[in-house]
Scaffold this motif. Structure first.
Motif, short mmCIF file in Angstrom:
data_model
loop_
_atom_site.label_atom_id
_atom_site.label_comp_id
_atom_site.label_asym_id
_atom_site.label_seq_id
_atom_site.Cartn_x
_atom_site.Cartn_y
_atom_site.Cartn_z
N MET A 1 0.85 -1.18 0.00
CA MET A 1 0.00 0.00 0.00
C MET A 1 0.89 1.24 0.00
SD MET A 1 -2.98 -1.07 2.63
CE MET A 1 -1.87 -1.66 3.88
N LYS A 2 0.49 2.22 -0.75
CA LYS A 2 1.33 3.40 -0.81
C LYS A 2 0.73 4.56 -0.03
CE LYS A 2 -0.49 3.91 -5.41
NZ LYS A 2 -0.32 4.28 -6.75
N ARG A 3 1.57 5.54 0.29
CA ARG A 3 1.14 6.71 1.04
C ARG A 3 0.35 7.63 0.12
NH1 ARG A 3 5.00 10.33 4.81
NH2 ARG A 3 3.39 11.73 5.54
N ARG A 4 -0.83 8.06 0.58
CA ARG A 4 -1.67 8.94 -0.22
C ARG A 4 -2.40 9.91 0.71
NH1 ARG A 4 -3.19 7.20 -5.35
NH2 ARG A 4 -5.15 8.25 -5.06
N GLY A 5 -2.65 11.11 0.24
CA GLY A 5 -3.48 12.06 0.96
C GLY A 5 -2.87 12.57 2.25
N ARG A 6 -3.74 13.16 3.10
CA ARG A 6 -3.32 13.76 4.36
C ARG A 6 -3.93 13.02 5.54
NH1 ARG A 6 -6.37 18.67 4.51
NH2 ARG A 6 -7.80 17.38 3.38
N ASN A 151 -18.13 -0.27 3.81
CA ASN A 151 -17.33 -1.26 3.10
C ASN A 151 -15.91 -0.75 2.93
OD1 ASN A 151 -16.93 -3.70 1.57
ND2 ASN A 151 -16.82 -2.38 -0.23
N LEU A 152 -14.94 -1.53 3.40
CA LEU A 152 -13.53 -1.23 3.18
C LEU A 152 -13.13 -1.82 1.84
CD1 LEU A 152 -12.24 -2.16 6.74
CD2 LEU A 152 -12.68 0.13 5.84
N MET A 153 -12.31 -1.09 1.08
CA MET A 153 -11.93 -1.58 -0.24
C MET A 153 -10.54 -1.08 -0.58
SD MET A 153 -14.50 0.80 -2.37
CE MET A 153 -14.41 2.57 -2.28
N LEU A 154 -9.88 -1.79 -1.46
CA LEU A 154 -8.55 -1.42 -1.91
C LEU A 154 -8.67 -0.63 -3.20
CD1 LEU A 154 -5.67 -1.92 -0.90
CD2 LEU A 154 -5.57 -3.88 -2.43
N VAL A 155 -8.16 0.61 -3.20
CA VAL A 155 -8.20 1.49 -4.36
C VAL A 155 -6.77 1.97 -4.62
CG1 VAL A 155 -9.07 3.67 -5.31
CG2 VAL A 155 -10.54 2.28 -3.83
N ASP A 156 -6.21 1.60 -5.74
CA ASP A 156 -4.84 2.00 -6.09
C ASP A 156 -3.85 1.69 -4.97
OD1 ASP A 156 -5.68 2.98 -8.58
OD2 ASP A 156 -6.10 4.97 -7.76
N GLY A 157 -3.99 0.51 -4.38
CA GLY A 157 -3.06 0.09 -3.33
C GLY A 157 -3.32 0.71 -1.97
N THR A 158 -4.44 1.41 -1.82
CA THR A 158 -4.77 2.10 -0.58
C THR A 158 -6.13 1.66 -0.08
OG1 THR A 158 -3.56 4.04 -1.36
CG2 THR A 158 -5.09 4.39 0.44
N ILE A 159 -6.25 1.42 1.20
CA ILE A 159 -7.55 1.06 1.75
C ILE A 159 -8.39 2.32 1.88
CG2 ILE A 159 -8.80 0.13 3.74
CD1 ILE A 159 -6.51 -1.82 4.13
N ARG A 160 -9.57 2.28 1.29
CA ARG A 160 -10.55 3.38 1.33
C ARG A 160 -11.86 2.79 1.83
NH1 ARG A 160 -8.60 8.42 -0.69
NH2 ARG A 160 -10.75 8.86 -0.24
N PHE A 161 -12.90 3.59 1.88
CA PHE A 161 -14.19 3.07 2.32
C PHE A 161 -15.34 3.76 1.61
CE2 PHE A 161 -13.33 6.60 5.14
CZ PHE A 161 -14.55 7.21 5.36
N GLU A 162 -16.46 3.07 1.59
CA GLU A 162 -17.70 3.60 1.04
C GLU A 162 -18.80 3.32 2.06
OE1 GLU A 162 -18.38 1.63 -2.71
OE2 GLU A 162 -18.14 -0.35 -1.82
N VAL A 163 -19.86 4.12 2.01
CA VAL A 163 -20.89 4.09 3.03
C VAL A 163 -22.27 3.91 2.41
CG1 VAL A 163 -22.00 5.46 4.86
CG2 VAL A 163 -19.53 5.59 4.54
N ASN A 164 -23.09 3.09 3.06
CA ASN A 164 -24.50 2.95 2.73
C ASN A 164 -25.27 3.70 3.81
OD1 ASN A 164 -27.18 2.14 2.43
ND2 ASN A 164 -26.65 0.05 1.88
N LEU A 165 -25.52 4.98 3.58
CA LEU A 165 -26.16 5.83 4.56
C LEU A 165 -27.60 5.41 4.83
CD1 LEU A 165 -25.59 8.23 6.36
CD2 LEU A 165 -26.34 9.73 4.52
N ALA A 166 -28.27 4.89 3.82
CA ALA A 166 -29.65 4.42 4.00
C ALA A 166 -29.70 3.27 5.00
CB ALA A 166 -30.25 4.00 2.67
N ALA A 167 -28.72 2.37 4.95
CA ALA A 167 -28.68 1.24 5.89
C ALA A 167 -28.45 1.75 7.32
CB ALA A 167 -27.59 0.25 5.50
N ALA A 168 -27.58 2.74 7.48
CA ALA A 168 -27.32 3.30 8.81
C ALA A 168 -28.59 3.96 9.36
CB ALA A 168 -26.17 4.30 8.75
N LYS A 169 -29.24 4.77 8.55
CA LYS A 169 -30.46 5.46 8.99
C LYS A 169 -31.56 4.47 9.35
CE LYS A 169 -29.70 9.78 6.52
NZ LYS A 169 -30.13 10.64 5.42
#
Length: 192
Positions: A1-6, A151-169
């Motif tokens: 995994m590579k360093r990305r963002g702040r 959901n945790l997912m691998l994007v360009d060698g980096t772990i990112r996440f996406e959210v299902n806000l309807a499920a949370a609500k």
């Protein structure tokens, strides 16, 4: 995994690198002090910890401000993630870790991580928990479609996440808007 963002300060709550400065400094991939990538399970554990810190349950769910927040994990990598979360807390709530093997055990959790190895039965488990105030976190391509919240997912060698806000609500839970702003994608909510 590579360093990305702040974002890497978010992981300072584990003592891995810089201190936790603010949620807006999140990094989808944690780096050790020498800028070497951390193991994937360590990064996932950091995400899970911080999601519990920035989620809100209905008041009756955690009425006692010092009550343990029960984090359950299921799947092949579950034990490693649970070990990395030992002795942690979400605000005033110490984390109580449980490794579960049966769907019925998920009912006693405040947060549940479902590993990718459980993809075959995640739909049934998420359907069972659908209307309960349980923060569900997973890492499979169909996790949000099956009714999971994060959901945790691998994007360009980096772990990112996406959210299902309807499920949370639907479950009576909410996620801090700053977390939503950092998500790769938010279903059932405002676009980034």
């Amino acid at each position: 995994m590579k360093r990305r963002g702040r974002w890497w300060q978010w992981f300072g709550s584990f003592g891995w690198g810089a201190s936790l400065l603010s949620l807006s400094s999140l990094l989808p991939c944690a780096l050790a002090a020498d800028d070497t990538p951390l193991p994937e399970q360590q990064v996932k554990a950091a995400y899970i910890l911080n999601f519990t810190r920035y989620a809100s349950w209905p008041p009756a769910t955690l009425a006692d401000p010092r009550a343990p927040l029960v984090v359950c994990v299921i799947g092949q990598d579950a034990g490693d993630i649970a070990r990395r979360l030992q002795s942690r807390a979400a605000g005033s709530h110490p984390l109580e870790l449980r490794t579960i093997t049966r769907n019925e055990e998920g009912d006693a959790c405040h947060a549940l991580y479902i590993g990718a190895s459980e993809k075959a039965r995640q739909g049934a488990l998420l359907a069972r928990l659908r209307d309960q105030a349980i923060l569900t976190i997973g890492d499979s391509t169909s996790f949000l479609a099956d009714g999971g919240m994060i959901n945790l997912m691998l994007v360009d060698g980096t772990i990112r996440f996406e959210v299902n806000l309807a499920a949370a609500k639907r479950s009576g839970m909410s996620l801090n808007p700053r977390v939503l702003a950092l998500a790769e994608r938010v279903l059932g909510g405002a676009a980034k």
